[in-house]
Design a protein around this motif. Sequence first.
Motif, PDB file in Angstrom:
ATOM      1  N   CYS A 150       8.616  11.945  -4.161  1.00 44.83           N
ATOM      2  CA  CYS A 150       8.316  10.642  -3.512  1.00 44.83           C
ATOM      3  C   CYS A 150       9.542   9.726  -3.537  1.00 44.83           C
ATOM      4  O   CYS A 150       9.413   8.533  -3.831  1.00 44.83           O
ATOM      5  CB  CYS A 150       7.145   9.943  -4.186  1.00 44.83           C
ATOM      6  SG  CYS A 150       5.557  10.686  -3.880  1.00 44.83           S
ATOM      7  N   CYS A 198       3.198   5.782  -6.536  1.00 46.39           N
ATOM      8  CA  CYS A 198       2.428   6.360  -5.443  1.00 46.39           C
ATOM      9  C   CYS A 198       1.470   7.454  -5.908  1.00 46.39           C
ATOM     10  O   CYS A 198       0.440   7.675  -5.285  1.00 46.39           O
ATOM     11  CB  CYS A 198       3.376   6.941  -4.394  1.00 46.39           C
ATOM     12  SG  CYS A 198       4.551   5.767  -3.698  1.00 46.39           S
ATOM     13  N   GLN A 212       6.686   7.335  -0.173  1.00 42.93           N
ATOM     14  CA  GLN A 212       5.701   7.696   0.873  1.00 42.93           C
ATOM     15  C   GLN A 212       5.767   6.747   2.070  1.00 42.93           C
ATOM     16  O   GLN A 212       4.751   6.287   2.586  1.00 42.93           O
ATOM     17  CB  GLN A 212       4.292   7.739   0.277  1.00 42.93           C
ATOM     18  CG  GLN A 212       4.137   8.842  -0.764  1.00 42.93           C
ATOM     19  CD  GLN A 212       2.732   8.969  -1.318  1.00 42.93           C
ATOM     20  OE1 GLN A 212       1.930   8.055  -1.225  1.00 42.93           O
ATOM     21  NE2 GLN A 212       2.444  10.113  -1.934  1.00 42.93           N
ATOM     22  N   GLU A 231       7.982  11.269 -10.208  1.00 45.37           N
ATOM     23  CA  GLU A 231       8.117  10.272  -9.156  1.00 45.37           C
ATOM     24  C   GLU A 231       9.224   9.290  -9.541  1.00 45.37           C
ATOM     25  O   GLU A 231       9.211   8.733 -10.641  1.00 45.37           O
ATOM     26  CB  GLU A 231       6.798   9.517  -8.949  1.00 45.37           C
ATOM     27  CG  GLU A 231       6.894   8.452  -7.866  1.00 45.37           C
ATOM     28  CD  GLU A 231       5.591   7.702  -7.606  1.00 45.37           C
ATOM     29  OE1 GLU A 231       5.648   6.649  -6.948  1.00 45.37           O
ATOM     30  OE2 GLU A 231       4.530   8.164  -8.076  1.00 45.37           O
TER      31      GLU A 231
END
Length: 272
Positions: free
Chosen positions: A184, A262, A188, A159
């Motif tokens: 991501c 996230c 998101q 991420e």
Amino acid sequence: MEHLQTQGISMPKLGLGTFRMQGDICRAAVESALSIGYRHIDTAEMYANEDSIGSAIAVSRVPRGELHVTTKVWHENLAPEAIRRAFDASLNKLRLDHVDLYLMHWPSRAANWGAVFETLMKLKEEGRTRAIGVANFTTALLKTAVEDIKAPIACNQIEYHAMLDQSKVLAYLNAKSIPLVAYCPLAQGRFATDPVLSEIGVKHNATAAQVALKWLLDQNGVAAIPKASRRESQKANLDALKITLDDADRNKIAALPEDIRCVNPGFAPAWD
């Protein structure tokens, strides 16, 4: 489209992420992406959509040599025989005779790293995957793979976006000439309403998400795989490549908070 060269493969810097896309929606999304120019498709055993992606690739008639396909083995399947079973199943669903990149999806505390990487390297030697790599690896885990085991790691998929500091692992990857593939990359959807990114977007006649994506793609050794099921979103992500950010833009982005993660499941490693 700029490509990253790593361990004998050429990976387009912008790809299509497919997490949480399944069935006809996934198949249609991949068909759409391939039709407008995407050549990097990312999937995984755990996504339960490899068969849909295989169908989309089959009807697309894009020459296999132009495609980069990544899939991944789940962390519960890291014993040598389990890796082979998972790989065979993935390849069968994708309807391919090889993938371009096969990743370990998450590290496992129970894994025998020597046996894991030996199995992955054998798949590479057999020509069934052109390269191998890891995902969600910390700097310490990377050191084990790269320095102790000397595995030919082609990337670390983690991420990474404008609101998550990954400077430590990125510095290690850059020093070893290993690409970072950012999942991501748009946090998101959190960037859509960010006032700083939106302000920069207005300046460039772009959206906040496009600014955040271009910020990533401007970095050396960084690729990004935003999920996009709608054709409009897929095209918007491609159009982000046309933006030219300046130092003032980058300074504003650098001042954003960098502690938003996230994806953090219970089996995740202790992050850097």
